[in-house]
Enzyme design. Structure first.
Site, mmCIF file in Angstrom:
data_model
loop_
_atom_site.group_PDB
_atom_site.id
_atom_site.type_symbol
_atom_site.label_atom_id
_atom_site.label_comp_id
_atom_site.label_asym_id
_atom_site.label_seq_id
_atom_site.Cartn_x
_atom_site.Cartn_y
_atom_site.Cartn_z
ATOM 1 C CE1 TYR A 144 -4.271 -1.203 0.230
ATOM 2 C CE2 TYR A 144 -3.170 -2.953 1.054
ATOM 3 C CZ TYR A 144 -4.049 -2.708 0.561
ATOM 4 O OH TYR A 144 -5.328 -2.647 0.468
ATOM 5 C CD GLU A 198 -6.082 -6.356 1.627
ATOM 6 O OE1 GLU A 198 -5.003 -5.527 2.285
ATOM 7 O OE2 GLU A 198 -7.438 -5.359 0.992
#
Length: 408
Positions: A111, A153
């Site tokens: 990310y 997640e």
């Protein structure tokens, strides 16, 4: 600009009051330029991190622009949701993305890579319009979304029976079905603990393509979905694709390939007793086949209807399996809309020539609807169902590949 903001404490407002007016003032401009921003972002990121094209990002989706559209749509949709619903997150949107990410083995560190390259592209396209205040506000939006996804997640990974992103599975059967599809049956190639799947869910296949690079594609579980020691997928040949031709033409019984753990947010709800309508077209029948197989194996008394559109009876993938499941269900019915109908309706089905319509169909009250097939088919079918009085909240859909519906 490339600074990660601190995560907000639990219970704090989703979007700060400092950033809210900036996002309100700039959301339309950012949305307008996203079609230009995202291609620059991907090109810049892959130049700096070419390893991400080896088994993570799909080159085919990059060439078509679909991944760029999906990313742009999800970020803008997230920002708009924060403005319109300041104390909530778009849980359904986030869950869909998180399941796709976990099926590809995305990890939190990636990310930061996306952030740095995306915001480089935003600054490159918008130039002086990206003031420090604008950069900080959109940084906050990005990390609110990223942190929410990372949390989901992490929870999904924790539910798995193993800690591996990929495990080896041996092909034990390869069976043609329909005009251009093949069903693959896999057994574990080692003693790694495996996670049962869920009917309606999917997994990722990762293999080397022609130039030696690894590529991933996601395929619905099409049979025995709840098994932990068997995986079954049905793959339609995409002659212009990279993965399906290798699978269908090169992978044989006895070969070992990498599969992900099973994921998917559009799955059979075990506690539901209301009628279920599965509306599918083409290879979109695969998750419906797994759902029907599961219900039949449980001896379910639930009212279930399969509506399927295809070119002809011979084109229908998994037709024997689906027919057998429908016949085993006490309250199961099947209806086909075919371009070329057979002389007699196949067992377990009634057939109609032409496109799927509901003018003469008695839709069950209070039913749940699951759509799967080409995007245009699902959009048209959803509109027809709503016109027929079905609440929009009762309709879910599974889309293969980047979610361009969400992006719109």
């Amino acid at each position: 600009m490339h600074r990660k903001i601190q995560r907000r404490p639990e219970g704090a407002p989703v979007l700060s009051e400092k950033s809210r007016p900036v996002i309100e003032a700039t959301a339309a401009v950012v949305a307008e330029h996203m079609p230009e921003i995202t291609p620059k972002f991907y090109a810049h990121m892959f130049e700096a991190h070419p390893e991400l094209l080896d088994g993570v990002f799909s080159r085919a989706n990059q060439r078509s622009g679909e991944q760029a559209q999906a990313l742009a749509g999800s970020i803008v949709k997230f920002a708009v949701h924060l403005l319109e619903h300041p104390d909530t997150l778009p849980e359904a949107v986030l869950a869909r993305i998180a399941h796709k990410h976990t099926a590809l083995g995305i990890v939190p560190e990636q990310y930061q890579i996306v952030y740095e390259n995306l915001f480089w592209a935003i600054a490159d396209v918008l130039g002086e319009a990206v003031t420090p205040e604008v950069a900080e506000a959109w940084t906050e939006v990005y990390w609110l979304m990223a942190d929410a996804l990372i949390k989901i997640e992490e929870g999904l990974y924790a539910q798995q029976a193993n800690t591996k992103m990929w495990t080896d599975w041996k092909v034990v059967a390869k069976e043609p079905t329909g005009n251009a599809a093949v069903t693959f049956r896999f057994a574990p190639a080692d003693d790694t603990p495996q996670t049962p799947g869920r009917p309606g869910g999917y997994l990722s296949v990762r293999l080397k393509v022609e130039d030696g690079l690894r590529q991933c594609r996601q395929y619905s579980l099409s049979d025995h979905a709840e098994s932990a020691d068997e995986r079954v997928i049905t793959v339609k040949l995409d002659e212009g694709g990279e993965v399906s031709p290798v699978l269908i033409q090169n992978v044989e019984v006895g070969d070992v390939i990498e599969l992900s753990n099973p994921y998917g947010d559009i799955t059979l709800r075990d506690d539901a007793e209301t009628p279920l309508v599965l509306a599918t077209a083409g290879i979109g029948i695969t998750p419906a086949a797994a759902i029907l197989d599961t219900l039949a194996s449980r001896g379910s008394q639930r009212e279930v209807h399969l509506f399927h559109g295809d070119a002809s009876w011979d084109s229908v993938a998994l037709r024997e399996q689906v027919a057998e499941s429908l016949q085993a269900l006490e309250n199961g019915t099947g209806r086909l809309w075919l371009g070329v109908p057979p002389q007699e309706s196949p067992a377990a089905f009634t057939t109609t020539e032409g496109l799927m319509e509901f003018d003469d169909v008695e839709l069950p009250a209070d039913a749940s609807y699951l759509l799967c097939g080409p995007l245009a088919f699902m959009q048209a079918t959803r509109s027809k169902l709503i016109d027929a009085g079905v609440p929009a909240t009762s309709i879910r859909y599974e889309i293969f590949g980047p979610d361009l519906w969400l992006a719109a």
